[in-house]
Write a protein that holds these residues in place. Structure first.
Motif, mmCIF file in Angstrom:
data_model
loop_
_atom_site.group_PDB
_atom_site.id
_atom_site.type_symbol
_atom_site.label_atom_id
_atom_site.label_comp_id
_atom_site.label_asym_id
_atom_site.label_seq_id
_atom_site.Cartn_x
_atom_site.Cartn_y
_atom_site.Cartn_z
ATOM 1 N N GLU A 260 5.541 10.379 -1.343
ATOM 2 C CA GLU A 260 4.380 9.546 -2.077
ATOM 3 C C GLU A 260 4.183 9.892 -3.277
ATOM 4 N N GLU B 139 0.866 -1.225 -0.028
ATOM 5 C CA GLU B 139 -0.149 -0.200 0.058
ATOM 6 C C GLU B 139 0.697 1.145 -0.024
ATOM 7 N N ARG B 140 0.453 2.504 -0.645
ATOM 8 C CA ARG B 140 0.990 3.406 -0.906
ATOM 9 C C ARG B 140 1.419 4.346 0.406
ATOM 10 N N ASN B 141 0.531 4.111 1.476
ATOM 11 C CA ASN B 141 0.834 4.735 2.700
ATOM 12 C C ASN B 141 1.913 4.124 3.411
ATOM 13 N N GLU B 142 2.596 3.093 3.010
ATOM 14 C CA GLU B 142 3.603 2.549 3.718
ATOM 15 C C GLU B 142 4.926 2.985 3.425
ATOM 16 N N LYS C 187 7.114 5.610 5.484
ATOM 17 C CA LYS C 187 7.104 5.339 6.933
ATOM 18 C C LYS C 187 8.650 5.635 7.261
ATOM 19 N N GLU D 110 9.491 9.345 8.276
ATOM 20 C CA GLU D 110 8.565 9.905 9.157
ATOM 21 C C GLU D 110 9.201 10.967 10.096
#
Ligand code: SF4
Ligand code: SF4
Length: 376
Positions: A173, A119-122, A125, A128
């Protein structure tokens, strides 16, 4: 490019067989004529002369080639075997005959913009707590493998560059897969879409230099982007090139001695595809205490360590064997540490390296250790 566009290239081959013995890692394992350069070019000729037709059986043979370019290094007539292979794969994709695993990878890329299907939101990470800017003179093109699988390499790279006075930016992203896997696998239209997107975002960032740790991303950005979508307004550097420059400018302080006898694996994309052999070795030779010994197959003769996604899925035995052979070469030197400079090679080599108790490093991690900056 389709196969018919490479007709002249196909007919350059004189079938001398220089690409036969101890050259092609696939032929070494399988022994079939059709799986190495001479057979591949002969197959292309058969297709052009309509003695053969594209089929699933033919696709299974044509997708064995790793595009490692060792055959081209030894071909007296410079036949563009990888180009011919690529063109046949494009024809196979158009005919809907590419093996299912490639279609699956393409679907992953379409939906998540990375070949791993994560998934893109990973993706961001790893960064951050680093406070990376989105615009800047030097842009870090992180690549899918460091972003999702090897965050320590990505973090070490940022810390090394910051220590050397470079405040790198990144696309976060907005960075999509560079397109290497897609153009290698014949999915030219998808590769093109990824490239156009990345180019637009890099240009928006105002970058004058783009640096990457991935040999696949490097080859793609440096050679394929200009070839496929036009001239670049920025310079593309592999981390080994930038580090060498920074060492020469006195900006890298190797303060920790690393007392190790190590060997170095040349990634095909960095070596044969891009000619970067000296840069990683010069960096290693600067690390105090480190002794570099060479495997017999080094530089232009490096042995490909395999292609994880394809081989492990379609030809699992071969997918296991190729990295094992390379790690055995290192183990036979009596070293306990194997260095490379590509996360794709790290991904291929990590399991056999662990089994043989050999510590595997992507080069930025070793540099960070000697500089006393952490990849954590
Ligand atoms: S590809 Fe090159 S080395 Fe191989 S048979 Fe043809 S001409 Fe000879
Ligand atoms: S590119 Fe590599 S795997 Fe493909 S035919 Fe040439 S030597 Fe064999």
């Amino acid at each position: 490019m389709r196969l018919k566009d490479l007709t002249e290239e196909v007919y350059k081959c004189i079938r001398c067989g220089w690409c036969r013995e101890k050259i092609c890692p696939i032929r070494e394992e399988l022994g079939f004529e059709s799986t190495y350069a001479r057979g591949i070019v002969l197959t292309a000729r058969g297709l052009l002369e309509k003695q053969l037709n594209y089929s699933s059986a033919l696709a299974n043979r044509m997708y064995l080639c790793l595009e490692c370019a060792n055959c081209m290094e030894h071909c007296p007539l410079d036949v563009d075997v990888v180009g011919i292979m690529n063109a046949m794969r494009q024809d196979l994709v158009k005919a809907g005959l590419a093996p299912e695993v490639f279609r699956q990878v393409d679907r992953h890329v379409e939906s998540t913009k990375n070949p791993l299907g994560i998934e893109r939101n990973e993706m961001v990470k790893w960064s951050e707590d680093l406070g990376l800017a989105r615009k800047g003179e030097v842009l870090f093109f992180v690549g899918c493998y460091p972003s999702y699988k090897f965050p320590k390499t990505a973090r070490a790279t940022v810390r090394i560059l910051r220590q050397a006075g470079i405040d790198v930016a990144y696309l976060a992203e907005e960075e999509w897969c560079c397109g290497t896997a897609q153009y290698m696998d014949g999915s030219a239209a998808l590769a093109q879409r990824l490239m156009v997107h990345n180019l637009e975002k890099i240009e928006d960032s105002g970058a004058e230099k783009v640096v990457t740790t991935c040999a696949g991303c490097y080859t793609s950005l440096k050679h394929e982007y200009p070839k496929r979508i036009g001239e670049l307004s920025f310079q593309v550097l592999h981390i080994t090139e930038l580090l060498e420059d920074l060492i020469n400018e006195g900006k890298i302080d190797f303060k920790n001695e690393i007392k190790k006898r190590v060997t170095y694996h040349d990634p095909c994309h960095l070596g044969r595809h891009s000619g970067l052999y000296d840069e990683p070795r010069k960096i290693l030779n600067h690390i105090p205490g480190l002794e570099l010994v060479e495997m017999s197959r080094n530089r232009e003769n490096t042995r490909c360590c395999g292609g994880e996604i394809v081989l492990n899925t379609v030809f699992p035995e071969l997918g296991k064997r190729l990295p094992e052979i390379r790690v055995d070469e290192a183990a036979n030197l009596g070293v306990k540490d194997l260095i490379t400079s590509c996360p794709l090679c790290v991904s291929n080599l990590r399991i056999p390296a662990r089994k043989r108790r050999i510590k595997l490093y992507d080069l930025p991690l070793l540099v960070a250790e000697s500089m006393g900056v952490s990849g954590k």
